[in-house]
Design an enzyme around this catalytic site. Structure first.
Site, PDB file in Angstrom:
ATOM      1  N   HIS A 160      22.608  -0.475   6.450  1.00  0.00           N
ATOM      2  CA  HIS A 160      21.695  -0.750   7.568  1.00  0.00           C
ATOM      3  C   HIS A 160      20.522   0.233   7.587  1.00  0.00           C
ATOM      4  CE1 HIS A 160      24.882  -3.369   9.137  1.00  0.00           C
ATOM      5  NE2 HIS A 160      25.712  -2.353   8.915  1.00  0.00           N
ATOM      6  N   SER A 281      -6.838   7.019  -1.789  1.00  0.00           N
ATOM      7  CA  SER A 281      -7.554   6.328  -0.716  1.00  0.00           C
ATOM      8  C   SER A 281      -9.042   6.641  -0.809  1.00  0.00           C
ATOM      9  CB  SER A 281      -7.015   6.788   0.648  1.00  0.00           C
ATOM     10  OG  SER A 281      -7.896   6.400   1.692  1.00  0.00           O
ATOM     11  N   LYS A 287      -4.138  11.126   0.375  1.00  0.00           N
ATOM     12  CA  LYS A 287      -3.210  10.009   0.158  1.00  0.00           C
ATOM     13  C   LYS A 287      -2.824   9.844  -1.310  1.00  0.00           C
ATOM     14  CE  LYS A 287      -1.896   7.281   2.620  1.00  0.00           C
ATOM     15  NZ  LYS A 287      -2.589   6.047   3.014  1.00  0.00           N
ATOM     16  N   GLU A 294       4.251  -1.435  -4.643  1.00  0.00           N
ATOM     17  CA  GLU A 294       3.876  -2.413  -3.621  1.00  0.00           C
ATOM     18  C   GLU A 294       3.454  -3.731  -4.243  1.00  0.00           C
ATOM     19  OE1 GLU A 294       2.386   0.834  -0.277  1.00  0.00           O
ATOM     20  OE2 GLU A 294       0.902  -0.377  -1.341  1.00  0.00           O
TER      21      GLU A 294
END
Length: 462
Positions: A160, A281, A287, A294
């Site tokens: 979970h 970024s 970043k 992704e």
């Protein structure tokens, strides 16, 4: 009206197709990727026709020489593809007749574009399936190497997405080894049904020529010719099976990507992904984005879409061939390309990933991850497990109240809940002891994981 002069099938037509119809009907932009397979199939067909005395040896030699010359042009990227000729088959046949004359038209004796395209598609997908099997073999090797190199790393195991029990990082990697092993086996098994030759089935009913379908199957390294001519030209199960297997591989890659995205976040900090496989970024200099992971997660939907798309195309088609089936290849081609690059990127990224083992170790010891071991400790002393579970739950509640982990509670406090708890409990609650207590087959104990690594290595080397 004027008679159509630009088609290989234009004999009964009195006018040319509308230009938009030509564009809509054509598949050359998609199926030209199978050009070399089309030539391979044609050479096998011509060879068989000569052996059966349907073509003379001289005619077959002319045709095969012409096809080899066309193959050289295609490989050199100088072959001219024409939309008005619709597809890869008619482009190559027209080029052949232009090179060798009328004898080129004899190549199409005893075959149809229906069995020809089915043959080309199977030959192309067979080659790509072998390539993907090799990539999956490499992927599996990556996970075994990661497991072998990091046997000292302990991390939280989750259910979970909540900390459950501590496990070895190696154990986690070997879970993916098992997933990708099944993926490789699925693709290898699909070859049994893929490797069947439709060539010689004709448009749908076979042919009156005395052809030898076993011979063409042998020349093309198919295991056998398709038994039923109707099924031979209308079957696309092999493509659906491939897309199904590819979808499962992508699902596994997506699950892995999700974990890498989480693990590389500031909140987790378990891993640092390599600069070579991350981006920055345009506005935030600090970043480091896990874009490869992704995109793999996102591209999974493309492969799923190709599977659902082809299922939808096929679901209402009567036997045998229907033009709808021209839509069978684009999704498969895209799935092959997508899966290939996703596996290749995974294989090159993971070995360059850095582990923050101290951060993993710290996280593994939090959230009362050793609670089950305390319950097992009480159960081994004779307390029914459900009562042990209740007692440990009370101790967890005390720990939360005192802001202490179980191993940091005083012995006296523990004994107020259960008199069965003694000094030896603190050895049981140590993180390494918790991990190594899992000695059952397939468990996360170090010796069990070593056995898993040895078995996995043997499987790869075998």
């Amino acid at each position: 009206m004027k008679k159509s002069g630009n088609k290989m099938w234009g004999g009964r037509f009195l006018e040319d197709n509308d230009a938009l119809v030509q564009e809509f009907n054509a598949s050359i932009d998609v199926d030209k990727v199978m050009a070399l397979q089309d030539i391979q199939g044609s050479i096998a067909h011509a060879t068989m026709l000569a052996e059966q005395d349907i073509l003379s040896d001289e005619e077959a030699e002319q045709i095969i020489d012409g096809l080899n010359a066309i193959r050289s042009d295609i490989e050199a990227d100088v072959f001219e593809w024409k939309v008005e000729l619709e597809d890869v088959h008619m482009n190559i046949e027209r080029a052949l007749t232009e090179r060798v004359g009328a004898v080129g038209g004899k190549l199409h004796t005893a075959r149809s574009r229906n069995d020809q395209v089915a043959t080309d598609f199977r030959l192309w997908l067979r080659e790509k399936t072998y390539d993907l099997v090799d990539l999956l073999e490499e992927t599996r090797t990556v996970f075994v190497d990661l497991a072998e190199q990091n046997l000292d790393a302990i991390m939280p195991g989750y259910t979970h997405l909540q900390v459950a029990q501590p496990i070895l990082f190696s154990h986690h990697m070997l879970a993916y080894f098992e997933m990708f092993t099944r993926d490789q086996q699925r693709l290898e098994d699909s070859l049994k049904r893929l490797n069947i030759s439709p060539l010689g089935a004709g448009a749908l009913a076979g042919t009156g020529f005395a052809i030898d379908r076993e011979k063409t199957a042998e020349l093309l390294e198919f295991s056998q010719p398709a038994r039923n001519s109707l099924d031979a030209v209308s079957d696309r199960d092999f493509a659906l099976e491939f897309l199904s297997a590819a979808s499962i591989v992508m699902m596994h890659l997506s699950r892995l990507s999700e974990e890498l995205i989480l693990w590389s976040s500031q909140e987790f900090g378990f891993v640092t992904l390599p600069d070579s496989h991350t981006t920055g970024s345009s506005i935030m200099p600090q970043k480091k984005n896990p874009d490869v992971s992704e995109l793999i997660r996102g591209k999974t939907g493309r492969v799923y879409g190709s599977l659902v798309g082809l299922l939808t195309v096929m679901k209402g088609l009567p036997l045998t061939y229907n033009k709808d089936m021209q839509e069978d290849k684009e999704g498969v081609i895209d799935a092959v390309e997508t899966l290939s690059i996703c596996l290749s990127l995974t294989n090159s990224m993971l070995p360059k990933m850095n582990l923050n083992k101290s951060r993993m170790h710290y996280a593994a010891g939090r959230a009362y991850s050793n609670a089950t071991d305390l319950a097992d400790y009480l159960a081994k002393k004779g307390l029914p497990f459900r009562e042990a579970h209740e007692s440990v739950g009370q101790l967890v509640a005390l720990g939360i109240k005192q802001e202490k982990d179980l191993q940091d509670l005083e012995l006296k406090t523990m004994q107020e809940v259960s008199s069965l708890i003694e000094d030896d409990v603190f050895e049981v609650l140590k993180l390494e002891a918790v991990v190594n207590a899992r000695t059952s087959y397939g468990g996360t104990g170090t010796e069990q994981v070593r056995r898993q690594i040895a078995a996995a290595s043997k499987q790869l080397n075998g």
